[in-house]
Motif scaffolding. Structure first.
Motif, PDB file in Angstrom:
ATOM      1  N   ALA A  63     -66.808  36.430   7.419  1.00  0.00           N
ATOM      2  CA  ALA A  63     -67.536  35.616   6.479  1.00  0.00           C
ATOM      3  C   ALA A  63     -67.934  36.399   5.182  1.00  0.00           C
ATOM      4  O   ALA A  63     -67.894  36.122   3.967  1.00  0.00           O
ATOM      5  CB  ALA A  63     -68.548  34.816   7.022  1.00  0.00           C
ATOM      6  N   ASP A  64     -68.718  37.500   5.448  1.00  0.00           N
ATOM      7  CA  ASP A  64     -69.199  38.456   4.553  1.00  0.00           C
ATOM      8  C   ASP A  64     -68.109  38.965   3.578  1.00  0.00           C
ATOM      9  O   ASP A  64     -68.317  39.111   2.334  1.00  0.00           O
ATOM     10  CB  ASP A  64     -69.840  39.684   5.186  1.00  0.00           C
ATOM     11  N   LEU A  65     -66.735  39.161   4.307  1.00  0.00           N
ATOM     12  CA  LEU A  65     -65.728  39.789   3.335  1.00  0.00           C
ATOM     13  C   LEU A  65     -65.132  38.742   2.390  1.00  0.00           C
ATOM     14  O   LEU A  65     -64.648  39.247   1.226  1.00  0.00           O
ATOM     15  CB  LEU A  65     -64.433  40.279   4.412  1.00  0.00           C
ATOM     16  N   ASP A  66     -65.262  37.347   2.680  1.00  0.00           N
ATOM     17  CA  ASP A  66     -64.783  36.347   1.411  1.00  0.00           C
ATOM     18  C   ASP A  66     -65.572  36.627   0.327  1.00  0.00           C
ATOM     19  O   ASP A  66     -64.986  36.168  -0.805  1.00  0.00           O
ATOM     20  CB  ASP A  66     -65.326  35.069   2.130  1.00  0.00           C
ATOM     21  N   ALA A  67     -66.622  37.303   0.169  1.00  0.00           N
ATOM     22  CA  ALA A  67     -67.325  37.669  -1.028  1.00  0.00           C
ATOM     23  C   ALA A  67     -66.789  38.693  -2.070  1.00  0.00           C
ATOM     24  O   ALA A  67     -67.034  38.349  -3.158  1.00  0.00           O
ATOM     25  CB  ALA A  67     -68.864  37.939  -0.890  1.00  0.00           C
ATOM     26  N   PHE A  68     -66.095  39.307  -1.529  1.00  0.00           N
ATOM     27  CA  PHE A  68     -65.498  40.358  -2.271  1.00  0.00           C
ATOM     28  C   PHE A  68     -64.245  40.213  -2.864  1.00  0.00           C
ATOM     29  O   PHE A  68     -63.412  39.735  -2.569  1.00  0.00           O
ATOM     30  CB  PHE A  68     -65.551  41.764  -1.236  1.00  0.00           C
ATOM     31  N   GLY A  69     -64.084  40.934  -3.977  1.00  0.00           N
ATOM     32  CA  GLY A  69     -62.703  40.781  -4.718  1.00  0.00           C
ATOM     33  C   GLY A  69     -62.280  42.232  -4.672  1.00  0.00           C
ATOM     34  O   GLY A  69     -60.767  42.250  -4.734  1.00  0.00           O
ATOM     35  N   THR A  70     -62.617  43.169  -4.411  1.00  0.00           N
ATOM     36  CA  THR A  70     -62.119  44.572  -4.304  1.00  0.00           C
ATOM     37  C   THR A  70     -62.654  45.107  -3.202  1.00  0.00           C
ATOM     38  O   THR A  70     -63.923  45.160  -2.817  1.00  0.00           O
ATOM     39  CB  THR A  70     -62.360  45.389  -5.726  1.00  0.00           C
ATOM     40  N   VAL A  71     -61.902  45.985  -2.318  1.00  0.00           N
ATOM     41  CA  VAL A  71     -62.256  46.960  -1.425  1.00  0.00           C
ATOM     42  C   VAL A  71     -61.975  48.453  -1.675  1.00  0.00           C
ATOM     43  O   VAL A  71     -60.818  48.529  -2.267  1.00  0.00           O
ATOM     44  CB  VAL A  71     -61.762  46.440  -0.008  1.00  0.00           C
ATOM     45  N   LEU A  72     -62.888  49.152  -1.486  1.00  0.00           N
ATOM     46  CA  LEU A  72     -62.694  50.825  -1.708  1.00  0.00           C
ATOM     47  C   LEU A  72     -62.732  51.400  -0.506  1.00  0.00           C
ATOM     48  O   LEU A  72     -63.400  51.190   0.364  1.00  0.00           O
ATOM     49  CB  LEU A  72     -63.924  51.164  -2.695  1.00  0.00           C
ATOM     50  N   MET A  73     -61.760  52.280  -0.337  1.00  0.00           N
ATOM     51  CA  MET A  73     -61.544  52.908   0.810  1.00  0.00           C
ATOM     52  C   MET A  73     -61.366  54.581   0.467  1.00  0.00           C
ATOM     53  O   MET A  73     -60.552  54.856  -0.518  1.00  0.00           O
ATOM     54  CB  MET A  73     -60.398  52.410   1.917  1.00  0.00           C
ATOM     55  N   GLY A  74     -61.862  55.659   1.408  1.00  0.00           N
ATOM     56  CA  GLY A  74     -61.424  56.917   1.257  1.00  0.00           C
ATOM     57  C   GLY A  74     -60.153  56.919   2.030  1.00  0.00           C
ATOM     58  O   GLY A  74     -59.721  56.070   2.787  1.00  0.00           O
ATOM     59  N   ARG A  75     -59.499  57.998   1.847  1.00  0.00           N
ATOM     60  CA  ARG A  75     -58.174  58.264   2.629  1.00  0.00           C
ATOM     61  C   ARG A  75     -58.319  58.289   4.239  1.00  0.00           C
ATOM     62  O   ARG A  75     -57.605  57.686   4.829  1.00  0.00           O
ATOM     63  CB  ARG A  75     -57.510  59.607   2.126  1.00  0.00           C
ATOM     64  N   LYS A  76     -59.261  58.864   4.477  1.00  0.00           N
ATOM     65  CA  LYS A  76     -59.554  58.967   6.121  1.00  0.00           C
ATOM     66  C   LYS A  76     -59.863  57.695   6.661  1.00  0.00           C
ATOM     67  O   LYS A  76     -59.193  57.140   7.518  1.00  0.00           O
ATOM     68  CB  LYS A  76     -60.838  60.008   6.460  1.00  0.00           C
ATOM     69  N   THR A  77     -60.432  56.674   5.893  1.00  0.00           N
ATOM     70  CA  THR A  77     -60.765  55.274   6.141  1.00  0.00           C
ATOM     71  C   THR A  77     -59.423  54.428   6.263  1.00  0.00           C
ATOM     72  O   THR A  77     -59.165  53.764   7.367  1.00  0.00           O
ATOM     73  CB  THR A  77     -61.621  54.641   5.409  1.00  0.00           C
ATOM     74  N   TYR A  78     -58.691  54.714   5.177  1.00  0.00           N
ATOM     75  CA  TYR A  78     -57.423  54.171   5.188  1.00  0.00           C
ATOM     76  C   TYR A  78     -56.189  54.497   6.353  1.00  0.00           C
ATOM     77  O   TYR A  78     -55.656  53.762   6.942  1.00  0.00           O
ATOM     78  CB  TYR A  78     -56.850  54.200   3.839  1.00  0.00           C
ATOM     79  N   ASP A  79     -56.648  55.698   6.712  1.00  0.00           N
ATOM     80  CA  ASP A  79     -55.487  56.366   7.673  1.00  0.00           C
ATOM     81  C   ASP A  79     -55.865  55.756   8.997  1.00  0.00           C
ATOM     82  O   ASP A  79     -54.878  55.622   9.696  1.00  0.00           O
ATOM     83  CB  ASP A  79     -55.693  57.738   7.795  1.00  0.00           C
ATOM     84  N   VAL A  80     -56.929  55.313   9.264  1.00  0.00           N
ATOM     85  CA  VAL A  80     -57.140  54.587  10.761  1.00  0.00           C
ATOM     86  C   VAL A  80     -56.416  53.292  10.661  1.00  0.00           C
ATOM     87  O   VAL A  80     -55.922  53.253  11.899  1.00  0.00           O
ATOM     88  CB  VAL A  80     -58.911  54.184  10.743  1.00  0.00           C
TER      89      VAL A  80
END
Length: 182
Positions: A44-61
Motif C-alpha cells: 500500500a505504501d508503494l502506491d504513493a511513489f512515482g519513481t524508485v531508485l536503486m543501487g546496482r547491488k539492490t537491483y542485482d538481488v
C-alpha cells in the motif's frame, strides 16, 4: 502526513536488522520477518511513489531471481558505474552522479520518490540532504555484519519520529521525518 504528501520528495523505505544492516554481506536478506500485514502495508505504501531508485547491488538481488523489472508501476532507476545496459527497457541505468541526478529529478517530480536501497546510495543522498523521510521496517534479527543502513557519506542526520507500528511477527515500522537545519 503520509507518503502521498509531496512535501516529502525522497523517502528511504527499507527493511533493517536490529544491528543496522539492510542485507547480509552477499546482498541476501534471509532472516527478515514477513507476514501478510507487513507485506500488505508495504505494498500500500508503494502506491504513493512515482519513481524508485536503486543501487546496482539492490537491483542485482531481484535480477538473480529473474526479475528484470521489479517495480513495473513506477519509473525504475538503477545507479551503476559498471552495468553497460539495462536487461529491461522499463529499467533506466544511470551512470552519472546520483546526487546531481536526484536533484534534477526532485525539481521535476510529480510524485514522491522511493529510495529502495542500497546503503551506499542512501549515504550519498543523505549526505547531500536529499532524503526527506526514512521509513525503517525494523526486524527482530541480528546479522552481525552486512550492508549497513547508511553507507559512508551520510554524516549526521537528525530524525524526528513521526509514527510507529508494531506487527505480530515482531517487525516494528518506524517513520521518521528528516530534521532540516534552520
Amino acid at each position: 502526513m503520509n507518503d502521498h504528501d509531496l512535501t516529502y520528495h525522497v523517502t528511504y523505505h527499507v527493511a533493517a536488522t536490529l544491528d543496522g544492516f539492510i542485507a547480509h554481506d552477499d546482498g541476501s536478506f534471509e532472516g527478515f520477518s514477513w507476514d501478510e500485514a507487513v507485506v500488505g502495508d508495504f505494498l500500500a505504501d508503494l502506491d504513493a511513489f512515482g519513481t524508485v531508485l536503486m543501487g546496482r547491488k539492490t537491483y542485482d538481488v531481484g535480477l538473480k531471481e529473474g526479475k528484470t523489472s521489479p517495480y513495473p508501476t513506477m519509473r525504475q532507476v538503477v545507479f551503476s558505474r559498471t552495468m553497460a545496459e539495462s536487461p529491461d527497457s522499463a529499467v533506466e541505468i544511470v551512470r552519472e552522479d546520483p546526487v546531481e541526478f536526484v536533484r534534477d529529478l526532485m525539481a521535476a517530480a510529480d510524485a514522491p520518490v522511493w529510495l529502495c536501497g542500497g546503503g551506499e546510495l542512501a549515504g550519498q543522498l543523505a549526505g547531500a540532504g536529499l532524503i526527506d523521510r526514512v521509513v525503517v521496517k525494523l526486524n527482530p534479527v541480528v546479522f552481525g555484519s552486512g550492508i549497513p543502513l547508511f553507507g559512508v557519506g551520510a554524516g549526521q542526520v537528525m530524525l524526528d519520529l513521526e509514527e510507529t507500528k508494531a506487527y505480530d511477527c515482531g517487525v516494528v515500522v518506524l517513520r521518521y521525518v528528516v530534521r532540516r537545519k534552520a
